[in-house]
Design a protein around this motif. Structure first.
Motif, PDB file in Angstrom:
ATOM      1  N   THR A 348       0.824  -1.219   0.000  1.00 14.29           N
ATOM      2  CA  THR A 348       0.000   0.000   0.000  1.00 14.29           C
ATOM      3  C   THR A 348       0.853   1.262   0.000  1.00 14.29           C
ATOM      4  OG1 THR A 348      -0.137  -0.067   2.433  1.00 14.29           O
ATOM      5  CG2 THR A 348      -1.901  -1.153   1.194  1.00 14.29           C
ATOM      6  N   ALA A 349       2.127   1.143  -0.329  1.00 17.01           N
ATOM      7  CA  ALA A 349       3.044   2.273  -0.224  1.00 17.01           C
ATOM      8  C   ALA A 349       2.632   3.454  -1.087  1.00 17.01           C
ATOM      9  CB  ALA A 349       4.465   1.833  -0.594  1.00 17.01           C
ATOM     10  N   LEU A 350       1.954   3.201  -2.202  1.00 20.35           N
ATOM     11  CA  LEU A 350       1.572   4.285  -3.106  1.00 20.35           C
ATOM     12  C   LEU A 350       0.221   4.905  -2.747  1.00 20.35           C
ATOM     13  CD1 LEU A 350       2.720   2.820  -6.546  1.00 20.35           C
ATOM     14  CD2 LEU A 350       3.945   4.377  -5.015  1.00 20.35           C
ATOM     15  N   LEU A 351      -0.496   4.312  -1.813  1.00 25.63           N
ATOM     16  CA  LEU A 351      -1.776   4.873  -1.400  1.00 25.63           C
ATOM     17  C   LEU A 351      -1.562   6.037  -0.446  1.00 25.63           C
ATOM     18  CD1 LEU A 351      -3.956   1.688  -0.658  1.00 25.63           C
ATOM     19  CD2 LEU A 351      -4.066   3.174  -2.663  1.00 25.63           C
ATOM     20  N   PRO A 352      -2.469   7.017  -0.435  1.00 20.14           N
ATOM     21  CA  PRO A 352      -2.373   8.073   0.577  1.00 20.14           C
ATOM     22  C   PRO A 352      -2.699   7.498   1.947  1.00 20.14           C
ATOM     23  CG  PRO A 352      -4.409   8.293  -0.676  1.00 20.14           C
ATOM     24  CD  PRO A 352      -3.596   7.227  -1.357  1.00 20.14           C
ATOM     25  N   PRO A 353      -2.219   8.113   3.021  1.00 15.84           N
ATOM     26  CA  PRO A 353      -2.422   7.558   4.369  1.00 15.84           C
ATOM     27  C   PRO A 353      -3.890   7.415   4.757  1.00 15.84           C
ATOM     28  CG  PRO A 353      -1.542   9.791   4.478  1.00 15.84           C
ATOM     29  CD  PRO A 353      -1.438   9.360   3.054  1.00 15.84           C
ATOM     30  N   THR A 354      -4.767   8.209   4.160  1.00 18.32           N
ATOM     31  CA  THR A 354      -6.192   8.083   4.466  1.00 18.32           C
ATOM     32  C   THR A 354      -6.768   6.753   3.993  1.00 18.32           C
ATOM     33  OG1 THR A 354      -6.629   9.294   2.411  1.00 18.32           O
ATOM     34  CG2 THR A 354      -6.654  10.556   4.474  1.00 18.32           C
ATOM     35  N   GLN A 355      -6.151   6.149   2.965  1.00 19.28           N
ATOM     36  CA  GLN A 355      -6.668   4.890   2.424  1.00 19.28           C
ATOM     37  C   GLN A 355      -5.938   3.663   2.954  1.00 19.28           C
ATOM     38  OE1 GLN A 355      -7.295   4.832  -1.853  1.00 19.28           O
ATOM     39  NE2 GLN A 355      -7.526   7.039  -1.930  1.00 19.28           N
ATOM     40  N   VAL A 356      -4.795   3.854   3.585  1.00 13.82           N
ATOM     41  CA  VAL A 356      -3.998   2.718   4.048  1.00 13.82           C
ATOM     42  C   VAL A 356      -4.699   1.908   5.135  1.00 13.82           C
ATOM     43  CG1 VAL A 356      -1.854   2.060   5.210  1.00 13.82           C
ATOM     44  CG2 VAL A 356      -1.812   3.710   3.321  1.00 13.82           C
ATOM     45  N   PRO A 357      -5.287   2.529   6.184  1.00 14.22           N
ATOM     46  CA  PRO A 357      -5.926   1.700   7.221  1.00 14.22           C
ATOM     47  C   PRO A 357      -6.990   0.765   6.675  1.00 14.22           C
ATOM     48  CG  PRO A 357      -5.636   3.934   8.022  1.00 14.22           C
ATOM     49  CD  PRO A 357      -5.294   3.962   6.558  1.00 14.22           C
ATOM     50  N   GLY A 358      -7.856   1.260   5.781  1.00  7.63           N
ATOM     51  CA  GLY A 358      -8.880   0.402   5.198  1.00  7.63           C
ATOM     52  C   GLY A 358      -8.275  -0.727   4.385  1.00  7.63           C
ATOM     53  N   ALA A 359      -7.225  -0.428   3.613  1.00  8.52           N
ATOM     54  CA  ALA A 359      -6.584  -1.463   2.805  1.00  8.52           C
ATOM     55  C   ALA A 359      -5.943  -2.525   3.687  1.00  8.52           C
ATOM     56  CB  ALA A 359      -5.542  -0.824   1.887  1.00  8.52           C
TER      57      ALA A 359
END
Length: 394
Positions: A348-359
């Motif tokens: 998930t390194a390329l996702l913004p931090p807002t989307q990382v917890p859900g992923a």
């Protein structure tokens, strides 16, 4: 910007429950809008719930497979054409200080829409978001719209504690998520940013249901009281420890990972009093950040807490997880924190931090298998950018 100023004034003078009605009337008059729809993200971050209908409405749209969801996830406008109707539908994110709230969808005639109006529409959405935050003090309309199902009483108490689901400043960006959202136990998070510091607390109260919710409420409010009284990090932990012990006499305790970031230097002070853990992604490499484990809050009287120190660098990503995350076991008996969590953080390194917890939580569900989790799970993601001269001036 004259149009934006007029809409902003109308929103500020509107009744709290009438914000959507006011913005609809203004968009129809000024932009020829045919239809305006406001959707807010539910607490599990899986659906966008429509505002203005009965609670727990079934006409939601998914966050991960819809035009509205793309606007919400990317935090940019998404335009859908409808040639037979000679119309376009513009989906615009509604976000306040980095906290993603939902999406405003505006249907306009295709001959009345140009890219030139987009900045004004985005400013209107920002103003709408700010007014929703204020209106939440006086109406349940927007609170109910965020719910896809009824809360347990414990979940109601826990969600009222939270500062938001995301936060962004020039120096950092934060995102967090709790599962199961509608029946959480004792996991919680709290943050507060001043001109020079970010304070972050990840907490986990023992027990289930109301017992855990009451315990966590006491601990979080004790930490806030100490922070607002100007105590240092060790002092905050000590005061909260005393408050929990005074109430429960050692029969119950709260685990907490408490951190204070210096926005100028990236120096971090930390007190580890229990089970929440921290991993760092730096240069594509994931490693846990170890601390000396100290006693959870409230276990014994007059516990002394000693802070530790480390430093974050621009580009670092920090992931905080509760025991419901790293201790979750696969059907093969592997704990999620052993290897799978590091893989999820890298992927998930390329996702913004807002989307990382859900992923990460979706990866956790796949790791755990068909049976439901037997504990609530909390993930907080922090991206550190550091302070530039421009950020310091802000």
């Amino acid at each position: 910007m004259d149009t934006f100023a007029a809409v902003e004034r109308a929103l500020r003078t509107a009744a709290p429950h009438a914000l959507l009605h006011v913005v609809t009337a203004e968009l129809c008059e000024r932009y020829g809008a045919r239809r305006v729809e406001l959707r807010l993200a539910d607490h599990s971050m899986r659906s966008l719930q429509i505002v203005g209908t009965a609670p727990f409405a079934t006409d939601s749209v998914p966050v991960h497979d819809s035009p509205q969801g793309r606007a919400f996830g990317a935090q940019e406008a998404v335009v859908s054409d409808d040639p037979p109707a000679r119309a376009v539908e513009v989906h615009l994110p509604v976000t306040v200080r980095g906290d993603r709230m939902g999406v405003l969808s505006v249907t306009m005639p295709d001959d009345g829409f140009t890219q030139a109006v987009m900045p004004e529409l985005l400013h209107i959405c920002e103003a709408l978001g700010h007014e929703i935050v204020v209106a939440d003090r006086d109406t349940d309309l927007y609170v109910l719209a965020r719910r896809a199902a009824r809360f347990t009483l414990a979940a109601e108490m826990q969600w009222q504690l939270l500062p938001g689901r995301s936060c962004a400043r020039p120096e950092f960006s934060l995102g967090a998520q709790l599962e199961p959202a509608y029946a959480i136990f004792g996991d919680n998070y709290d943050w507060s940013a001043s001109a020079d510091h970010l304070t972050l607390a990840i907490t986990n109260g023992m027990g289930e249901g109301m017992e855990a919710a009451l315990l966590t409420n006491l601990a979080v409010n004790a930490l806030r009281n100490a922070r607002r009284a100007g105590l240092d990090l060790a002092g905050q932990a000590t005061l909260a420890d005393q408050a929990v012990y005074a109430q429960y006499q050692g029969r119950a305790h709260v685990s907490v990972l408490l951190l204070r970031f210096d926005l100028d230097t990236g120096a971090v002070e930390a007190v580890d009093a229990g089970s929440p853990r921290l991993w760092r992604l730096r240069d594509r490499s994931v490693e846990p950040i170890p601390f000396d484990e100290q006693l959870p809050l409230g276990m014994f009287e007059d516990t002394v807490y000693t802070p530790q120190h480390f430093t974050v660098r621009p580009g670092d990503r920090l992931l905080f997880g509760s025991d419901g995350v790293y201790d979750a076991v696969s059907p093969a008996g592997e704990h999620y924190g052993d290897r799978a969590l590091a893989r999820a953080l890298t992927s998930t390194a390329l996702l913004p931090p807002t989307q990382v917890p859900g992923a990460v939580l979706r990866e956790l569900a796949g790791h755990h298998g068909q049976s439901p989790l037997d504990d609530d799970a909390l993930v907080v993601c922090l991206d550190w950018y550091g302070r530039t001269e421009a950020a310091a001036a802000d």
